[in-house]
Design a protein around this motif. Structure first.
Motif, PDB file in Angstrom:
ATOM      1  N   PRO A 189       0.872  -1.220   0.158  1.00  0.00           N
ATOM      2  CA  PRO A 189       0.085  -0.020  -0.344  1.00  0.00           C
ATOM      3  C   PRO A 189       0.494   1.510   0.139  1.00  0.00           C
ATOM      4  O   PRO A 189       2.684   1.229   0.661  1.00  0.00           O
ATOM      5  CB  PRO A 189      -0.697  -0.206   1.388  1.00  0.00           C
ATOM      6  N   LEU A 190       0.733   2.345  -0.726  1.00  0.00           N
ATOM      7  CA  LEU A 190       1.393   3.775  -1.018  1.00  0.00           C
ATOM      8  C   LEU A 190       1.721   3.929  -0.094  1.00  0.00           C
ATOM      9  O   LEU A 190       2.757   5.080   0.221  1.00  0.00           O
ATOM     10  CB  LEU A 190       0.804   4.707  -1.807  1.00  0.00           C
ATOM     11  N   ASP A 191       0.515   3.996   1.598  1.00  0.00           N
ATOM     12  CA  ASP A 191       1.192   5.160   2.654  1.00  0.00           C
ATOM     13  C   ASP A 191       1.823   4.550   3.442  1.00  0.00           C
ATOM     14  O   ASP A 191       2.369   4.834   4.617  1.00  0.00           O
ATOM     15  CB  ASP A 191      -0.187   4.841   3.347  1.00  0.00           C
ATOM     16  N   VAL A 192       2.384   3.299   3.388  1.00  0.00           N
ATOM     17  CA  VAL A 192       3.342   2.472   3.795  1.00  0.00           C
ATOM     18  C   VAL A 192       5.254   2.958   3.316  1.00  0.00           C
ATOM     19  O   VAL A 192       5.917   2.674   4.244  1.00  0.00           O
ATOM     20  CB  VAL A 192       2.848   1.341   4.656  1.00  0.00           C
ATOM     21  N   VAL A 193       4.869   2.745   1.798  1.00  0.00           N
ATOM     22  CA  VAL A 193       6.037   2.855   1.316  1.00  0.00           C
ATOM     23  C   VAL A 193       6.630   3.810   1.720  1.00  0.00           C
ATOM     24  O   VAL A 193       8.529   3.696   1.332  1.00  0.00           O
ATOM     25  CB  VAL A 193       5.669   3.493  -0.556  1.00  0.00           C
ATOM     26  N   SER A 194       6.652   5.287   2.134  1.00  0.00           N
ATOM     27  CA  SER A 194       8.176   5.852   1.778  1.00  0.00           C
ATOM     28  C   SER A 194       8.482   5.646   3.496  1.00  0.00           C
ATOM     29  O   SER A 194       9.789   5.385   3.746  1.00  0.00           O
ATOM     30  CB  SER A 194       7.915   7.380   1.772  1.00  0.00           C
ATOM     31  N   GLY A 195       7.584   5.376   4.681  1.00  0.00           N
ATOM     32  CA  GLY A 195       8.922   4.786   5.451  1.00  0.00           C
ATOM     33  C   GLY A 195       9.903   3.439   5.524  1.00  0.00           C
ATOM     34  O   GLY A 195      10.487   3.850   6.327  1.00  0.00           O
ATOM     35  N   ALA A 196       8.857   2.579   4.452  1.00  0.00           N
ATOM     36  CA  ALA A 196      10.164   1.373   3.897  1.00  0.00           C
ATOM     37  C   ALA A 196      10.762   2.157   3.459  1.00  0.00           C
ATOM     38  O   ALA A 196      11.622   0.935   3.772  1.00  0.00           O
ATOM     39  CB  ALA A 196       8.928  -0.019   3.952  1.00  0.00           C
ATOM     40  N   ALA A 197      10.520   2.166   2.787  1.00  0.00           N
ATOM     41  CA  ALA A 197      12.774   3.153   1.745  1.00  0.00           C
ATOM     42  C   ALA A 197      13.013   3.803   2.790  1.00  0.00           C
ATOM     43  O   ALA A 197      14.005   3.460   2.685  1.00  0.00           O
ATOM     44  CB  ALA A 197      11.708   4.103   0.950  1.00  0.00           C
ATOM     45  N   ASP A 198      12.902   4.759   3.731  1.00  0.00           N
ATOM     46  CA  ASP A 198      13.981   4.547   4.708  1.00  0.00           C
ATOM     47  C   ASP A 198      14.369   4.147   5.794  1.00  0.00           C
ATOM     48  O   ASP A 198      15.638   4.436   6.088  1.00  0.00           O
ATOM     49  CB  ASP A 198      12.625   5.427   5.762  1.00  0.00           C
ATOM     50  N   ALA A 199      13.679   3.114   5.682  1.00  0.00           N
ATOM     51  CA  ALA A 199      14.149   1.848   7.311  1.00  0.00           C
ATOM     52  C   ALA A 199      14.945   1.455   6.385  1.00  0.00           C
ATOM     53  O   ALA A 199      16.470   0.748   6.272  1.00  0.00           O
ATOM     54  CB  ALA A 199      12.469   0.829   6.982  1.00  0.00           C
ATOM     55  N   LEU A 200      14.676   1.106   4.682  1.00  0.00           N
ATOM     56  CA  LEU A 200      15.479   0.240   3.457  1.00  0.00           C
ATOM     57  C   LEU A 200      16.914   1.093   3.806  1.00  0.00           C
ATOM     58  O   LEU A 200      17.989   0.478   3.768  1.00  0.00           O
ATOM     59  CB  LEU A 200      15.613   0.079   2.361  1.00  0.00           C
ATOM     60  N   ARG A 201      16.807   2.372   3.384  1.00  0.00           N
ATOM     61  CA  ARG A 201      17.860   2.993   3.007  1.00  0.00           C
ATOM     62  C   ARG A 201      18.374   2.628   4.232  1.00  0.00           C
ATOM     63  O   ARG A 201      20.485   2.759   4.189  1.00  0.00           O
ATOM     64  CB  ARG A 201      17.556   5.299   2.778  1.00  0.00           C
ATOM     65  N   THR A 202      18.266   3.142   5.333  1.00  0.00           N
ATOM     66  CA  THR A 202      19.251   3.235   6.720  1.00  0.00           C
ATOM     67  C   THR A 202      19.374   1.678   6.796  1.00  0.00           C
ATOM     68  O   THR A 202      20.710   1.870   6.640  1.00  0.00           O
ATOM     69  CB  THR A 202      18.350   2.596   7.808  1.00  0.00           C
ATOM     70  N   GLN A 203      19.536   0.450   6.640  1.00  0.00           N
ATOM     71  CA  GLN A 203      19.908  -0.559   6.419  1.00  0.00           C
ATOM     72  C   GLN A 203      20.878  -0.151   4.735  1.00  0.00           C
ATOM     73  O   GLN A 203      21.986  -1.511   5.696  1.00  0.00           O
ATOM     74  CB  GLN A 203      18.875  -1.672   5.866  1.00  0.00           C
ATOM     75  N   ALA A 204      21.057   0.069   3.837  1.00  0.00           N
ATOM     76  CA  ALA A 204      21.697   0.438   3.112  1.00  0.00           C
ATOM     77  C   ALA A 204      23.583   0.677   3.544  1.00  0.00           C
ATOM     78  O   ALA A 204      24.224   0.246   3.013  1.00  0.00           O
ATOM     79  CB  ALA A 204      20.923   0.826   1.885  1.00  0.00           C
ATOM     80  N   ARG A 205      23.076   1.839   4.677  1.00  0.00           N
ATOM     81  CA  ARG A 205      24.246   2.083   4.702  1.00  0.00           C
ATOM     82  C   ARG A 205      24.901   1.816   6.141  1.00  0.00           C
ATOM     83  O   ARG A 205      25.867   1.559   6.124  1.00  0.00           O
ATOM     84  CB  ARG A 205      23.350   3.467   5.774  1.00  0.00           C
ATOM     85  N   LYS A 206      24.622   0.404   7.178  1.00  0.00           N
ATOM     86  CA  LYS A 206      24.701   0.125   7.803  1.00  0.00           C
ATOM     87  C   LYS A 206      25.285  -0.870   6.619  1.00  0.00           C
ATOM     88  O   LYS A 206      26.393  -1.378   7.280  1.00  0.00           O
ATOM     89  CB  LYS A 206      23.665  -0.799   8.652  1.00  0.00           C
ATOM     90  N   ALA A 207      24.724  -1.464   5.733  1.00  0.00           N
ATOM     91  CA  ALA A 207      25.164  -2.593   5.016  1.00  0.00           C
ATOM     92  C   ALA A 207      26.827  -2.152   3.851  1.00  0.00           C
ATOM     93  O   ALA A 207      27.187  -3.265   3.152  1.00  0.00           O
ATOM     94  CB  ALA A 207      24.411  -3.449   4.673  1.00  0.00           C
ATOM     95  N   GLY A 208      26.597  -0.956   3.949  1.00  0.00           N
ATOM     96  CA  GLY A 208      27.616  -0.878   2.874  1.00  0.00           C
ATOM     97  C   GLY A 208      27.208  -0.570   1.535  1.00  0.00           C
ATOM     98  O   GLY A 208      27.918  -0.582   1.130  1.00  0.00           O
TER      99      GLY A 208
END
Length: 127
Positions: free
Chosen positions: A54-73
Motif C-alpha cells: 500500500p502506498l501509505d507505507v512505502v515511504s516509511g519502508a523505503a527510509d528503513a531500507l535506506r538505513t539498512q543500506a548504509r549499515k550494510a555498506g
C-alpha cells in the motif's frame, strides 16, 4: 423527480466505479514498477511499490531500507534529478538507484517490527 431507490442505486454504482478505478490505478502502478525493476536499477521506493505494498507505507519502508543500506555498506548507482520544491524551484538532487541483487542484500539484514513492513520484507526477499 427521481425516486429514493434510484438515487440510492446511483450512489452505489458511482461508489463502486470509483473504488474500481482506484484499485485499477494501484494495480497498474505496481505492474509498471515491477517492469521497471526487472529492467534496471531503481529507487528503493520503486522496488517496494513493485511488491504491491500500500502506498501509505512505502515511504516509511523505503527510509528503513535506506538505513539498512548504509549499515550494510551497499551503495546504489548515483543519479542526478531535477526535483521541484515549493511548486517552482527545480533543484538538482542526487538520488540512488539499486539493482534487485542489491535490494536482496539490504533485505537480508532488515528486521522489521511492524506487520506491514514484515510483509514487504518477505515480498522483497522472494523477488
Amino acid at each position: 423527480m427521481a425516486s429514493a431507490n434510484f438515487r440510492r442505486a446511483a450512489t452505489v454504482i458511482r461508489d463502486r466505479a470509483r473504488a474500481n478505478r482506484a484499485e485499477a490505478r494501484a494495480r497498474r502502478s505496481a505492474a509498471t514498477a515491477a517492469r521497471r525493476v526487472r529492467t534496471g536499477p531503481r529507487s528503493l521506493a520503486t522496488h517496494i511499490i513493485a511488491t504491491g505494498a500500500p502506498l501509505d507505507v512505502v515511504s516509511g519502508a523505503a527510509d528503513a531500507l535506506r538505513t539498512q543500506a548504509r549499515k550494510a555498506g551497499v551503495r546504489g548507482r548515483a543519479a542526478r534529478i531535477r526535483r521541484t520544491f515549493n511548486g517552482r524551484a527545480r533543484r538538482v538532487v542526487t538520488v540512488y538507484r539499486y539493482t534487485a541483487e542489491q535490494v536482496a542484500q539490504i533485505v537480508a539484514n532488515y528486521k522489521p517490527r511492524k506487520a506491514e513492513y514484515k510483509v514487504i520484507r518477505a515480498a522483497l526477499a522472494a523477488a
